[in-house]
Design an enzyme around this catalytic site. Sequence first.
Site, PDB file in Angstrom:
ATOM      1  N   ARG A 233       0.859  -1.178   0.000  1.00  0.00           N
ATOM      2  CA  ARG A 233       0.000   0.000   0.000  1.00  0.00           C
ATOM      3  C   ARG A 233       0.906   1.243   0.000  1.00  0.00           C
ATOM      4  NH1 ARG A 233      -3.711  -2.631  -1.573  1.00  0.00           N
ATOM      5  NH2 ARG A 233      -5.669  -3.058  -0.500  1.00  0.00           N
ATOM      6  N   HIS A 281      -1.594   0.414  -9.935  1.00  0.00           N
ATOM      7  CA  HIS A 281      -2.244  -0.527  -9.009  1.00  0.00           C
ATOM      8  C   HIS A 281      -2.843  -1.709  -9.787  1.00  0.00           C
ATOM      9  CE1 HIS A 281      -4.145  -0.812  -4.760  1.00  0.00           C
ATOM     10  NE2 HIS A 281      -4.048  -2.016  -5.301  1.00  0.00           N
TER      11      HIS A 281
HETATM   12  C1  GLV Z   1      -5.569  -4.980  -3.984  1.00  0.00           C
HETATM   13  O1  GLV Z   1      -4.979  -3.983  -3.721  1.00  0.00           O
HETATM   14  C2  GLV Z   1      -6.265  -5.790  -3.022  1.00  0.00           C
HETATM   15  O2  GLV Z   1      -6.375  -5.375  -1.855  1.00  0.00           O
HETATM   16  O3  GLV Z   1      -6.743  -6.868  -3.398  1.00  0.00           O
END
Ligand code: GLV
Length: 318
Positions: A233, A281
Amino acid sequence: MEQAKTIEGVLLSGTMDLKTFYGLDFTGSGSPVRLFNPHEVSDPASIRFAVCWLPDDEAFARYPNMEMAMSVGAGVDALLANPSLAEETLVCRVRDPHQADLMAGYAAHEVLHFLRSFAQMKDHQGARAWNPLPMTPPKETRIAVLGNGTMGAAIARALAAMGYSVAVACRTQPEEPQAGISYHSGTGALDMACKGSRIAINVLPLTDETENILNRRLFNQLEAGAWLVQIGRGEHLHEADFTEALDNGQLAGATLDVFREEPLPENHPFWDDARLRITPHIASDSTPSVVAEQIRASAVELLQGKRPLLAIDRHQGY
Ligand code: GLV
């Protein structure tokens, strides 16, 4: 009192249409689990669970009988930080082996890109230069994997299968350690795994304890000129320490897939930094059919008065 035969849930996301994306159609007659968009809910008191991805701050306020909030992804940090989610609501997450395989593929790609000098090869191609570079046997390269959950374990397994010396930082020693992987747990686990590693791959959950964990101290444990693969994160990364480590050469560069603010703002200096490889992401995503099945299973467990197997420990934060 007669037990309810069906259980009703609501889809809560501030960023996406969960029903369409995951194909969550639980409205057929005969299904014990029924799932609605908020505008389809006429009696909020009947809603006992929510399926979520980045719900708005007030998303849970309307539902007085919410027993379970389930993330469609692996991370629950956004759910736990949601101000309208009651303390006593169970929090669950999807645990998807296919998502872990995607994560392992992404990590392996970045490992090879760095260690096998693919960026330089591209430059050489541009200059029409036939210029083989030296290489070392994988066994001589130590790679730290930070985290040993579903994601970390898959990454460590994949890299070990490619012959790398993998050092995993984990909270507790695994019940089934994998051959060829060293596990470091307890106080100092991160330092021990990172010590002398050429690459660090972060897949830790985000908790109060792990915020800013990718900092000067950790970078200094790595071999000079190391590479960071940041797929946890954004809040794990101490950005000032990171920039310092890039500038003083402690880090040669990094692959960043997650950011404090997403989308990464257009004016963020990371965009123009040639030492960084940036992706939006996408290191992995959960599989729609697995998400649907795990939601259904968790809701049925709740209906039967059981604690869902996918419930996390709120105290631990994952
Ligand atoms: C992606 O970031 C997830 O939490 O699956």
